[in-house]
Every structure is written in structure tokens, then in C-alpha cells.
Design a protein around this motif. Structure first.
Motif, PDB file in Angstrom:
ATOM      1  N   ILE A 252      -9.439  -8.472  -0.314  1.00 16.37           N
ATOM      2  CA  ILE A 252      -8.386  -8.910   0.491  1.00 16.37           C
ATOM      3  C   ILE A 252      -8.971  -9.469   1.880  1.00 16.37           C
ATOM      4  N   PRO A 253      -8.159 -10.425   2.512  1.00 13.11           N
ATOM      5  CA  PRO A 253      -8.588 -11.190   3.659  1.00 13.11           C
ATOM      6  C   PRO A 253      -8.372 -10.225   5.023  1.00 13.11           C
ATOM      7  N   PHE A 254      -8.866 -10.688   5.857  1.00 13.18           N
ATOM      8  CA  PHE A 254      -8.819  -9.846   7.183  1.00 13.18           C
ATOM      9  C   PHE A 254      -7.478  -9.715   7.507  1.00 13.18           C
ATOM     10  N   PRO A 255      -6.348 -10.181   7.551  1.00 19.29           N
ATOM     11  CA  PRO A 255      -5.188 -10.029   8.093  1.00 19.29           C
ATOM     12  C   PRO A 255      -4.665  -8.681   7.103  1.00 19.29           C
ATOM     13  N   VAL A 256      -5.024  -8.592   6.064  1.00 23.89           N
ATOM     14  CA  VAL A 256      -4.405  -7.498   5.107  1.00 23.89           C
ATOM     15  C   VAL A 256      -5.456  -6.300   5.335  1.00 23.89           C
ATOM     16  N   MET A 257      -6.696  -6.479   5.437  1.00 19.14           N
ATOM     17  CA  MET A 257      -7.518  -5.468   5.847  1.00 19.14           C
ATOM     18  C   MET A 257      -7.357  -4.678   6.983  1.00 19.14           C
ATOM     19  N   ILE A 258      -6.939  -5.311   8.041  1.00 17.34           N
ATOM     20  CA  ILE A 258      -6.574  -4.644   9.298  1.00 17.34           C
ATOM     21  C   ILE A 258      -5.286  -4.074   9.394  1.00 17.34           C
ATOM     22  N   ARG A 259      -4.417  -4.197   8.438  1.00 11.63           N
ATOM     23  CA  ARG A 259      -3.086  -3.461   8.283  1.00 11.63           C
ATOM     24  C   ARG A 259      -3.391  -1.685   8.161  1.00 11.63           C
ATOM     25  N   ALA A 260      -4.630  -1.566   7.617  1.00 13.52           N
ATOM     26  CA  ALA A 260      -4.883  -0.223   7.506  1.00 13.52           C
ATOM     27  C   ALA A 260      -4.852   0.784   8.863  1.00 13.52           C
ATOM     28  N   SER A 261      -5.575   0.034   9.773  1.00 10.05           N
ATOM     29  CA  SER A 261      -5.784   0.668  11.155  1.00 10.05           C
ATOM     30  C   SER A 261      -4.571   0.132  12.011  1.00 10.05           C
ATOM     31  N   MET A 262      -3.973  -1.124  12.033  1.00 11.62           N
ATOM     32  CA  MET A 262      -3.098  -1.509  13.163  1.00 11.62           C
ATOM     33  C   MET A 262      -1.522  -1.239  12.597  1.00 11.62           C
ATOM     34  N   GLY A 263      -1.538  -0.870  11.195  1.00 12.91           N
ATOM     35  CA  GLY A 263      -0.058  -0.853  10.519  1.00 12.91           C
ATOM     36  C   GLY A 263       0.117  -2.335   9.913  1.00 12.91           C
ATOM     37  N   VAL A 264       1.130  -2.320   9.101  1.00 14.05           N
ATOM     38  CA  VAL A 264       1.464  -3.242   8.046  1.00 14.05           C
ATOM     39  C   VAL A 264       2.025  -4.389   9.248  1.00 14.05           C
TER      40      VAL A 264
ATOM     41  N   GLN B 278      -0.474   0.678  -0.954  1.00 15.72           N
ATOM     42  CA  GLN B 278       0.102   0.878   0.253  1.00 15.72           C
ATOM     43  C   GLN B 278      -0.044  -0.082   1.370  1.00 15.72           C
ATOM     44  N   MET B 279      -1.040  -0.871   1.130  1.00 15.73           N
ATOM     45  CA  MET B 279      -1.278  -1.984   2.390  1.00 15.73           C
ATOM     46  C   MET B 279      -0.124  -3.122   2.203  1.00 15.73           C
ATOM     47  N   PHE B 280       0.470  -3.060   0.816  1.00 18.88           N
ATOM     48  CA  PHE B 280       1.517  -4.321   0.652  1.00 18.88           C
ATOM     49  C   PHE B 280       2.769  -3.546   0.665  1.00 18.88           C
ATOM     50  N   SER B 281       3.126  -2.411   1.420  1.00 19.37           N
ATOM     51  CA  SER B 281       4.293  -1.707   1.251  1.00 19.37           C
ATOM     52  C   SER B 281       4.868  -1.442   2.840  1.00 19.37           C
ATOM     53  N   SER B 282       6.027  -1.825   3.147  1.00 20.16           N
ATOM     54  CA  SER B 282       6.641  -1.671   4.516  1.00 20.16           C
ATOM     55  C   SER B 282       7.557  -0.451   4.336  1.00 20.16           C
ATOM     56  N   ALA B 283       7.556   0.257   3.329  1.00 19.74           N
ATOM     57  CA  ALA B 283       8.709   1.539   3.193  1.00 19.74           C
ATOM     58  C   ALA B 283       8.202   2.500   4.268  1.00 19.74           C
ATOM     59  N   PRO B 284       9.214   3.127   4.971  1.00 23.41           N
ATOM     60  CA  PRO B 284       8.907   4.226   5.874  1.00 23.41           C
ATOM     61  C   PRO B 284       8.449   5.219   5.365  1.00 23.41           C
ATOM     62  N   GLY B 285       7.338   5.661   5.966  1.00 18.99           N
ATOM     63  CA  GLY B 285       6.580   6.827   5.233  1.00 18.99           C
ATOM     64  C   GLY B 285       5.512   6.397   4.379  1.00 18.99           C
ATOM     65  N   SER B 286       5.366   5.207   3.937  1.00 18.27           N
ATOM     66  CA  SER B 286       4.269   4.648   3.443  1.00 18.27           C
ATOM     67  C   SER B 286       2.775   4.835   4.310  1.00 18.27           C
ATOM     68  N   ALA B 287       1.867   4.752   3.602  1.00 16.87           N
ATOM     69  CA  ALA B 287       0.545   5.071   4.497  1.00 16.87           C
ATOM     70  C   ALA B 287       0.362   4.435   5.574  1.00 16.87           C
ATOM     71  N   TYR B 288       0.495   3.037   5.704  1.00 21.49           N
ATOM     72  CA  TYR B 288       0.184   2.511   6.838  1.00 21.49           C
ATOM     73  C   TYR B 288       1.321   1.642   7.505  1.00 21.49           C
ATOM     74  N   TYR B 289       2.504   2.443   7.443  1.00 19.66           N
ATOM     75  CA  TYR B 289       3.702   1.980   8.123  1.00 19.66           C
ATOM     76  C   TYR B 289       3.754   2.603   9.493  1.00 19.66           C
ATOM     77  N   TYR B 290       3.221   3.717   9.833  1.00 17.15           N
ATOM     78  CA  TYR B 290       3.082   4.406  11.066  1.00 17.15           C
ATOM     79  C   TYR B 290       4.318   4.594  11.783  1.00 17.15           C
ATOM     80  N   VAL B 291       4.513   3.812  12.478  1.00 12.54           N
ATOM     81  CA  VAL B 291       5.872   3.973  13.557  1.00 12.54           C
ATOM     82  C   VAL B 291       6.357   2.249  13.470  1.00 12.54           C
ATOM     83  N   LYS B 292       7.162   2.301  12.581  1.00 11.88           N
ATOM     84  CA  LYS B 292       7.960   1.025  12.650  1.00 11.88           C
ATOM     85  C   LYS B 292       6.972  -0.123  11.918  1.00 11.88           C
TER      86      LYS B 292
END
Length: 484
Positions: free
Chosen positions: A92-104, A409-423
Motif C-alpha cells: 500500500i502507498p503512504f496515504p493508505v498506510m497512514i489511515r491506520a494511525s490517523m483514521g480513514v 479494514q483500511m478500506f472500510s469507512s463503516a462506523p466501528g471499523s478498526a480505523y474509523y475511530y471518531v467519524k
């Protein structure tokens, strides 16, 4: 393993074919390609000038300068091994990788800051690459009638448009064409630089070694200790590579294995930097003998030598080298970053086209407007601001997520998904970034912190990681038990 990287549920706000994980079976990069990423990053006109000027600016013994440059290469190698590894694993490229920490959704903040920096410097480097083409056209056909528009002559405008179109043409043909260009440009620049070094060495004759000795025995005239100057050189060289350090995953996602990435980084950073700096030292000392001045700009050297064959070869080489760094540091990253913003509408190619169009105006207005109004200072401040994201990425992957990500999960914006965090935003990561960015921006704008010099980037990255770890250390690991 390839089946694990296939995204099973498509969210059009997070996914397109360019952002999707690259399966291992479709990766074609090895150590040589990674080596040439760094070769092209180092061997630009600016890279040569920086390396040569470090021997003269700080008043340190030349051996100490060489040691500082090599140490910086080792540090950068260590840093990029850390940021490159997860993209080798997951493709995965940088903007996808950083979803894990910053949120999707939060990933768009660092991605867009990185894109702005890349687009700006892409325009500036396009202008500088065009000066090499202008040197060639002038040598062959003359300088024209001297009429200028926005500070550029007719030859300069023709050269600028040629370079701008050439870069788009390469980029539009895809990553394989870019790879081939980098693999050709990197070694070619070395051949020409070694040839120039030999010519200067022969012409300087017996006076060269005493000139080198003068540089290597320099006494420090800088205020403060030699240690401060040594650290400033290390920091300056690390900061030179900083942008690529953060988004190195944009390149390692194409690499077949972590071992090949590490070998490419070893050859491309400490060893490459040491050899290139040695060439810069010899040529600089030679110009001191031949012209009475220690010239640090290769274009000035070629102009003084006044040889048409050398001018032609050198102009083509400077052009290739500067286009190479532009593709690596300033074209590919914004293309991914913009694609991450609206994946359903912006592909990698369209992101690159947007980058090129905006950058055209930056480069065209560089001489007459932008270089005169302090915009580079603003962009340098942005560069300092993104430093904390490096620490956040590394701490999140290695200490919080323990090198396990749920790629689905890095490609999921469903509420409650691993990297959704808060909105879609990780508020703790935002807080860590904000606190560390306060220091980063202060290091650029507060005179009292100016003494920190180039290593403010390293401190900013360290603070980002520290604050993030303190805030996230009790966070449950949101990851699937993916095998290495």
C-alpha cells in the motif's frame, strides 16, 4: 498471501485500483530500483551543490564533513527501513498506510500537506531542470534576442515547457516507465560526474592534492563548537531527504521483498552519499585550482570550462538528474495523495496531471514572483510541520499495532471499523500531531530556536512519536493476525 491482499468489500470513498494493495506476484522492483530512487534523489543540481557547499560552509575539517554526511546516510537508511517495511508487506502507498494511525478520513490531512509541498517543489525543480535545457539550446543555437516575460527569456520559456511536457509524458506511461527512466538516469549521472571529476583532476594536475588538503585541514570559523557544526551537517542532510522518508512506502510497495529494500537502501544511502560527496569534493577542489574559486554549482563549472561537447553532455545529465528527483520526491507522492482524497474521481494519473498543472504556474512564476516573496519559507514551514507524522506512523505500526494491520479494514469507512475511530479521525493522533507540530513550526519561525538548524526535523518526528505513544499506549490493537 496474495489472496489476503485482495480487498473484498469496495468502498468507493477509500478505494481505487491505484490505492489497492499490490499483490506480491505483480511486484517487479528489486534492490537496483531502490538504489536508483536514492541515486536520483541525491544527484540533482541542488543535491550536488548541497554536498559541495557543506565542505566549505561550516569550516570543519573535510574528514569530519565526510563522516557527518555518511552518518546522515546511515540515519536516513534506518528511518526509511522502518517506513518502507509495512508497504513491502501490504503493498500500500503512504496515504493508505497512514489511515491506520490517523483514521480513514484523518489520513487526508498528512496526505494533503505532503501533496502541497510536493506540488510546490515540483514546479520549482521543473524550472531548475529547464535551466539545463536552456544551457544546451544556448550552446547550440545562441541565446536569442534577450526579450523576457515574467523574468524568463524566450529560450527559458521553451526549455521550461519542454521539461514540463517531458515529465508528464513519462509519468503518463505508468510506474514501469518511471522505473526505467530512473534506472537509466541514475547510472548515467554517475558516469558523467566521474568523467567530469577525471577531467578536472587531470587539468588541475599536481595542485589538486594540496587544494584538497586545504579543504580537509580547515579550521572552524563558525560560532560554537565543532560538535555543533557536525550535528548541523548531519541534520541538514537528513532534512534534505525528509520528504521521501515519510512517504517511502509509495516506492517500496513495488518491491519484491524486505531484503531487497534493505540492500537497495544500504547501497543507495550511506555508500552512495559517501561516493557522490567524494566526487563533489574532488571537483570543488579542482575548480579552486583551475578558476581560483571553489565552485559548487555544476552549471557554473561547465560554463567556465567552455567546451561544447562537455556542455551538451552535462546539460543532458543535469536535465536527467533533476527530472529524476522531481519524479521521486515531488510527482509520485502528490499523485497518490490527491487520489486518496477522491478515489472514485481521481486516479494516480489524474492526480499526477493535477500536480503538473498547478506546478506549471509555480515554476513559471518562480523567478519573477515566488522566489521574491518568501513563499519558500512558508513551504519549509510546512515541511517541518509534517515531521511529526513520521514518528506517528512508526510508533503506531511497531509499538501500538505490533506490525499487524487489518488490510480489509483500511478500506472500510463503516462506523466501528478498526480505523474509523471518531467519524474517521483518530483524535489522539491529531492531538499528538498538534503538540509536536507546535515545536516544528517554532523551529522555523522563532529566532531563538534557529540554532537547532536542520535537526529540528528529527526532533519534531521524535516528539510526534512520543506524544502518540503516550496517548495510545493503552489502545487495544485493532488488527487481524496477519502472518508476516
Amino acid at each position: 498471501m496474495d489472496s489476503e491482499l485482495e480487498i473484498k468489500s469496495i468502498d468507493s470513498t477509500l478505494y481505487n485500483a491505484d490505492l489497492a494493495p499490490i499483490p506480491h506476484s505483480k511486484r517487479s522492483w528489486g534492490w537496483f530500483e531502490i538504489f536508483n530512487v536514492w541515486s536520483n534523489d541525491i544527484q540533482s543540481l541542488f543535491g550536488y551543490t548541497l554536498a559541495a557547499s557543506l565542505f566549505l560552509t561550516y569550516g570543519l575539517n573535510g574528514w569530519a564533513v565526510m563522516a557527518a554526511i555518511i552518518l546522515a546516510g546511515v540515519i536516513v537508511m534506518f528511518l526509511v527501513n522502518l517506513t518502507g517495511k509495512p508497504s513491502v508487506k501490504y503493498g500500500i502507498p503512504f496515504p493508505v498506510m497512514i489511515r491506520a494511525s490517523m483514521g480513514v478520513r484523518g489520513a487526508n490531512l498528512p496526505a494533503m500537506l505532503r501533496a502541497i509541498i510536493g506540488i510546490f517543489w515540483y514546479g520549482v525543480q521543473t524550472y531548475f531542470a529547464s535551466t539545463a535545457v536552456a544551457l544546451l539550446i544556448t550552446a547550440l543555437f545562441g541565446a536569442g534576442d534577450g526579450t523576457t516575460f515574467l523574468g524568463l527569456s524566450g529560450v527559458a520559456w521553451v526549455s521550461f515547457v519542454i521539461v514540463w511536457l517531458f515529465q508528464i509524458a513519462i509519468f503518463w506511461q505508468g510506474i514501469d516507465r518511471i522505473k526505467h527512466f530512473l534506472n537509466w538516469a541514475g547510472p548515467l549521472v554517475y558516469v558523467v560526474m566521474v568523467a567530469l571529476m577525471i577531467v578536472v583532476w587531470i587539468q588541475a594536475g599536481s595542485e589538486l592534492l594540496p587544494a584538497i588538503a586545504t579543504i580537509f585541514s580547515a579550521d572552524s570559523e563558525r560560532s560554537g563548537s565543532g560538535v555543533v557544526a557536525f550535528l548541523a551537517i548531519v541534520g541538514t542532510m537528513v532534512a534534505y531527504f525528509a520528504a521521501v522518508v515519510i512517504n517511502f512506502g509509495d516506492f517500496t510497495r513495488f518491491v519484491r521483498s524486505e531484503r531487497e529494500m534493505k540492500l537497495g537502501n544500504l547501497l543507495g544511502l550511506p555508500l552512495n552519499v559517501a561516493f557522490f560527496s567524494f566526487i563533489a569534493l574532488i571537483i570543488t577542489a579542482g575548480t579552486l585550482v583551475l578558476f581560483g574559486d571553489a565552485l559548487t554549482n555544476p552549471a557554473d563549472i561547465v560554463e567556465r570550462v567552455d567546451s561544447l561537447p562537455l556542455t551538451i553532455v552535462a546539460a543532458l545529465t543535469f536535465f536527467a538528474a533533476t527530472v529524476g528527483i522531481n519524479l521521486v520526491a515531488n510527482f509520485i507522492p502528490p499523485a497518490y495523495d490527491l487520489a486518496n482524497l477522491f478515489p472514485s474521481r481521481i486516479s494516480f494519473k489524474i492526480g499526477g496531471l493535477i500536480t503538473a498543472i498547478i506546478a506549471f504556474f509555480v515554476g513559471a512564476l518562480w523567478v519573477s514572483v515566488i522566489s521574491q516573496i518568501g513563499v519558500p519559507g512558508f513551504v519549509n514551514a510546512l515541511g517541518a510541520i509534517i515531521a511529526p507524522f513520521y514518528g506517528i506512523i512508526v510508533v503506531d505500526y511497531y509499538l501500538v499495532k505490533h506490525q499487524r494491520l487489518d488490510i480489509q479494514q483500511m478500506f472500510s469507512s463503516a462506523p466501528g471499523s478498526a480505523y474509523y475511530y471518531v467519524k474517521g479521525w483518530n483524535q489522539k493522533a491529531l492531538m499528538a500531531f498538534g503538540l509536536a507540530a507546535l515545536f516544528s513550526i517554532s523551529s522555523v519561525w522563532v529566532p531563538a530556536l534557529a540554532a537547532l538548524g536542520g535537526y529540528a526535523w528529527l526532533i519534531g518526528a521524535g516528539l510526534g512519536g512520543l506524544f502518540y505513544y503516550v496517548l495510545m499506549r493503552n489502545q487495544a490493537v485493532a488488527a487481524a493476525p496477519t502472518r508476516s
